[in-house]
Write a protein that holds these residues in place. Structure first.
Motif, PDB file in Angstrom:
ATOM      1  N   SER A  44      24.652  20.856  97.158  1.00  0.00           N
ATOM      2  CA  SER A  44      25.562  21.988  96.819  1.00  0.00           C
ATOM      3  C   SER A  44      26.949  20.894  95.976  1.00  0.00           C
ATOM      4  O   SER A  44      27.168  20.144  96.355  1.00  0.00           O
ATOM      5  N   ALA A 103      24.070  25.508  96.321  1.00  0.00           N
ATOM      6  CA  ALA A 103      24.970  26.317  96.045  1.00  0.00           C
ATOM      7  C   ALA A 103      25.969  25.577  94.754  1.00  0.00           C
ATOM      8  O   ALA A 103      26.100  24.456  94.725  1.00  0.00           O
ATOM      9  N   PRO A 120      20.488  27.550  91.227  1.00  0.00           N
ATOM     10  CA  PRO A 120      20.594  27.252  92.949  1.00  0.00           C
ATOM     11  C   PRO A 120      20.109  28.689  93.496  1.00  0.00           C
ATOM     12  O   PRO A 120      20.052  29.600  93.089  1.00  0.00           O
ATOM     13  N   ALA A 177      29.435  29.635 101.230  1.00  0.00           N
ATOM     14  CA  ALA A 177      28.378  28.840 100.216  1.00  0.00           C
ATOM     15  C   ALA A 177      28.354  27.628 101.000  1.00  0.00           C
ATOM     16  O   ALA A 177      27.307  26.688 100.991  1.00  0.00           O
ATOM     17  N   SER A 179      22.568  22.723 103.466  1.00  0.00           N
ATOM     18  CA  SER A 179      22.128  21.434 102.376  1.00  0.00           C
ATOM     19  C   SER A 179      22.735  20.072 102.884  1.00  0.00           C
ATOM     20  O   SER A 179      23.685  20.133 103.607  1.00  0.00           O
ATOM     21  N   VAL A 237      27.086  17.666 100.186  1.00  0.00           N
ATOM     22  CA  VAL A 237      27.750  18.478  99.310  1.00  0.00           C
ATOM     23  C   VAL A 237      28.987  17.695  98.618  1.00  0.00           C
ATOM     24  O   VAL A 237      29.560  16.774  99.239  1.00  0.00           O
TER      25      VAL A 237
END
Ligand code: NAD
Ligand code: MG
Length: 400
Positions: free
Chosen positions: A8, A38, A57, A92, A97, A100
């Motif tokens: 993300s 995201a 995404p 988000a 994930s 990030v």
């Protein structure tokens, strides 16, 4: 090579965000397979739409709710979810994930950084303000969840790379390098008259406007000193700053036996981003390389504390501890915005920060637990400091 399978990017429409997408693009071209979960932006609907179409995404989020209708319309039928508002940005960041990128500017990045750190993600953190506001709690949250924080700020990426965890107890000093910014050799008179255009014209780096003004006041290095203290659990007395106008040596660690290790590279943020993406592996990408004979010489000088009072303010806020760094950061964000709107002069930035620090009670400690109350408290301190700063601004405006 093993790269994360899901990523993300928070702040994807900014300078670091764009460089991150460039590195991801190059990794993909090199055969890496990953999915984007995201992408988040502040208010640039068109750019976020373009990125959503390119990266597909799960979700895209704007901080600014007024752009949501256009974002939704632009994504109709694409299968990409759209949302808006600060809560949606943090939500988000909290979606599963592995990796990030935290590249939101300012304390707005704090709640999203926490959301990622608390769920065990690897958080590649460019957003230094979130570390300044609540560094110890953020580190504790990542530790508790089994996640990791990998610094992206070039100086901290340098320290991270040359500071082996098992060597920590043997460090004498962390030495942060600073370019000195566009006013490194300017007189106080020139600085007093400096315009936003002059302040954002950085000699070595291309950055978002806020970070550029911070480089010009050297508050950037002050914030980075606090960032280093928290990321590497090092007291203020063991962190030094040296001006290095070429921005080739990104920082150094001096060990107690007198040996000093440095990390070098061309001034390009994609290198620390690539490092944070692949760590402990190394990504092969189309990186700019150093040409040492062409560089010829690297120079170093002591910072001028008279022309750059932000350095002393940050040092004293770090020494005070508690809420002081958080207050320093909030006051600086207000002051920089006011300078960019031409409401105050360049030298008023540090003066305003100093006044807000004096007017607020910095002594109290923020909790270091990882619960929601820490974020809430840090955001409350941030909001209160912004209110005080707004009052001081009004007074300056009336006096002028
Ligand atoms: P930028 O202004 O170019 O980008 C900031 C991003 O945050 C954009 O996507 C913007 O839309 C988003 N954003 C702005 N306000 C927001 C809000 N209220 N809520 C959610 N998102 C919001 O800034 P940048 O230069 O990319 O810097 C990002 C962070 O990285 C900063 O903390 C900066 O200090 C740090 N950093 C930047 C550089 C650099 O070279 N640019 C180097 C080191 C560290
Ligand atoms: Mg930096």
């Amino acid at each position: 090579m093993s790269l994360p399978a899901t990523v993300s990017v928070l702040g994807s429409t900014g300078s670091i965000g764009g460089s991150t997408l460039d590195i991801l693009e190059q990794a993909r071209r090199g055969g890496a397979e990953f999915r984007v979960v995201a992408l988040t932006g502040g208010s640039n609907v068109d750019l976020l739409l373009e990125q959503a179409r390119r990266w597909r995404p799960e979700v895209v989020v704007l901080a600014d709710e007024t752009g949501l209708a256009r974002l939704r319309a632009g994504l109709a039928g694409s299968g990409v979810e759209a949302a808006a508002g600060p809560g949606a940005v943090a939500e988000a960041a909290g979606r599963p994930s592995e990796w990030v990128m935290g590249a939101i500017v300012g304390s707005a990045g704090l709640a999203p950084a926490f959301a990622a750190a608390r769920r065990g993600a690897t958080l590649a953190l460019a957003n230094k303000e979130s570390v300044v506001c609540a560094g110890p709690a953020l580190m504790a949250a990542a530790k508790r969840s089994g996640g990791a924080i990998i610094p992206v700020d070039s100086e901290h990426s340098a320290l991270f790379q040359v500071l082996a965890p098992e060597q920590k107890g043997r460090v004498a000093r962390l030495i942060l390098t600073a370019s000195g910014g566009p006013f490194r050799t300017a007189s106080l008179d020139v600085m007093r008259q400096a315009t936003p255009e002059q302040a954002v014209a950085h000699p070595n780096w291309t950055m978002g406007v806020k970070n550029s003004v911070d480089s010009a006041t050297m508050m950037n290095k002050g914030l980075e000193m606090i960032e280093a203290a928290y990321l590497f659990d090092t007291p203020e007395s063991r962190i030094d700053i040296v001006v290095h106008p070429q921005s080739i040596v990104h920082s150094l660690v001096e060990y107690r036996d007198g040996s000093t290790l440095a990390q070098l590279g061309p001034p390009d943020m994609r290198t620390p981003i690539a490092c944070a993406l692949a760590w402990p592996d190394r990504l092969a990408w189309n990186a700019p390389r150093l040409d040492l004979p062409a560089l010829g010489a690297l120079t170093f000088e002591a910072p001028d504390l008279d022309r750059f009072p932000a350095l002393a303010l940050a040092r004293s806020a770090l020494r005070s501890g508690g809420r002081a760094p958080n207050v320093l950061n909030a006051a600086n964000e207000v002051a920089v915005a006011a300078f960019l709107q031409r409401r105050i002069g360049f030298l008023d930035i540090a003066a305003l920060v100093e006044e807000v620090l004096q007017a607020t009670d910095g002594g109290q400690n923020l909790a270091t637990t990882a619960g929601d109350e820490v974020i809430a408290e840090a955001l409350q301190v941030d909001a209160e400091a912004r209110r005080v700063a707004a009052d001081v601004l009004t007074r300056i405006g009336q006096a002028a």
